[in-house]
Scaffold this active site. Structure first.
Site, short mmCIF file in Angstrom:
data_model
loop_
_atom_site.label_atom_id
_atom_site.label_comp_id
_atom_site.label_asym_id
_atom_site.label_seq_id
_atom_site.Cartn_x
_atom_site.Cartn_y
_atom_site.Cartn_z
N LYS A 85 30.67 -18.90 -21.46
CA LYS A 85 29.33 -19.49 -21.54
C LYS A 85 28.48 -19.01 -20.36
O LYS A 85 27.30 -18.66 -20.54
CB LYS A 85 29.42 -21.02 -21.56
CG LYS A 85 29.92 -21.55 -22.91
CD LYS A 85 30.29 -23.02 -22.87
CE LYS A 85 30.92 -23.42 -24.22
NZ LYS A 85 31.45 -24.78 -24.24
N GLN A 121 31.98 -29.68 -20.21
CA GLN A 121 33.03 -29.12 -21.07
C GLN A 121 34.06 -30.20 -21.43
O GLN A 121 34.60 -30.88 -20.55
CB GLN A 121 33.72 -27.94 -20.34
CG GLN A 121 34.75 -27.20 -21.17
CD GLN A 121 34.15 -26.50 -22.39
OE1 GLN A 121 33.11 -25.85 -22.30
NE2 GLN A 121 34.80 -26.64 -23.53
N ASP A 181 24.46 -29.56 -25.98
CA ASP A 181 25.57 -29.68 -26.93
C ASP A 181 25.15 -30.47 -28.17
O ASP A 181 25.85 -30.44 -29.19
CB ASP A 181 26.76 -30.38 -26.27
CG ASP A 181 27.83 -29.41 -25.80
OD1 ASP A 181 27.87 -28.28 -26.33
OD2 ASP A 181 28.62 -29.79 -24.92
#
Ligand SMILES: NC(=O)c1ccc[n+]([C@@H]2O[C@H](COP(=O)([O-])OP(=O)(O)OC[C@H]3O[C@@H](n4cnc5c(N)ncnc54)[C@H](OP(=O)(O)O)[C@@H]3O)[C@@H](O)[C@H]2O)c1
Length: 294
Positions: free
Chosen positions: A54, A98, A121
């Site tokens: 990422k 994460q 997200d």
């Protein structure tokens, strides 16, 4: 009819190119590129690989990445305080924590602590609610990537029969909401679904987000269906048990399904690259909204 293998890698590269152009426009307008903060708690090896990817992709798209690596024993209050600090920092446009998190931390509390406008997200309850009510929101990256591939493949999805196998908050449920928004007739299947094969075999669009290696074989697939394989499962290569050689496979038995489907995503190279590309897309979208750029 030859089955089309949907090239998620190529599509994702085009999407990232377009995102990079938008990122450079934002930089020209506000004097800095869009910025994505990524938080990793602990040493989970898969998470470390995801975070590294990422960060690399964010920087390759001309954006700023900010990395926070926290010890595996970090307590919830410390993590929440860091999120609060980033929520209030105008130089941060997107925040990603994460998952999974260590056991001492409540994942829902963390997800819902991120400011909804920075929730790249798309997991915050506000963004889930906006999506469920058909309003604009930051949409979870994996299902959004699947939707882009489906639109590219099929054009209008209106009226098609879609079956999503899996009901997680990060893939199955938002995938179903997106397909409903496209006017599909949507069924969400899960581990308690009766006659799963028959349910799936009625689908024009079949999305597998199960987490079980190659479970969806040819019997689950209608002739001419479009099949999206979200699964990422690491399995041992047959005959190499002693050396322990492994490979990635999806939730779909690709070799069987290729004979029946009109189109199918491969693993790797299908949905996976789209997830990161959509994270880049969401970061630019979040930056535009917060800085007032149209
Ligand atoms: N490509 C990507 O970027 C990406 C991103 C995220 C996830 N993934 C992969 O996608 C897969 C799903 O992820 P997830 O986070 O959604 O997983 P998850 O939270 O474990 O959810 C799995 C879902 O599958 C259902 N299920 C399990 N066994 C089943 C069975 N035998 N028959 C029917 N349904 C069954 C479960 O039903 P119940 O709810 O009844 O338990 C659950 O709803 C995993 O392989 C994951 O690694 C890939």
């Amino acid at each position: 009819m030859e089955t089309k293998i949907i090239d998620g890698k190529a599509f994702s590269e085009k999407l990232v190119e377009a995102v990079a152009v938008e990122a450079s426009k934002i930089k020209a307008a506000i004097g800095r590129p869009p910025a994505l903060a990524v938080v990793l708690v602990g040493e989970n090896s898969a998470s470390k690989v995801y975070v590294r990817n990422k960060i690399e992709r964010t920087e390759a798209a001309g954006m700023r990445s900010i990395e926070h690596k926290l010890d595996v024993n970090t307590d919830q209050a410390t993590l929440l305080a860091l999120i609060e600090e980033m929520n209030n920092d105008d130089a941060v446009d997107g925040i990603l924590v994460q998952l999974p998190l260590p056991d001492q931390i409540d994942e829902d509390a963390v997800i819902n602590a991120v400011a909804p406008e920075k929730d790249v997200d798309g997991f915050h309850v506000v963004n889930a609610g906006l999506l469920a009510t058909g309003q604009d929101s930051l949409v979870p990256c994996t299902p959004y990537g699947c939707l882009l591939l489906l639109r590219d493949q099929l054009g209008s999805l209106s009226g098609l029969n879609a079956v999503v196998v899996g009901r997680s908050n990060i893939v199955g449920k938002p995938m179903a909401q997106l397909l409903l928004k496209e006017s599909c007739t949507v069924t969400i299947a899960h581990s308690r679904t009766k006659d799963l094969k028959e349910v799936c075999a009625r689908a024009d669009i079949l999305v597998a987000a199960v987490g079980r290696a190659e479970m969806i074989d040819g019997d689950y697939v209608k002739q001419g269906a479009t099949v999206i394989d979200v699964g990422i499962n690491r399995v041992l290569v047959e005959g190499t048990e002693e050396e322990g050689k492994s490979k990635l496979v999806g939730d779909v038995d690709f070799d069987q399904v290729i004979d029946k489907a009109a189109a199918v995503t491969p693993v790797p190279g299908g949905v996976g690259p789209m997830t990161i590309a959509c994270l880049m897309y969401n970061t630019v979208a979040a930056a535009k909204k917060q800085t007032g750029i149209s």
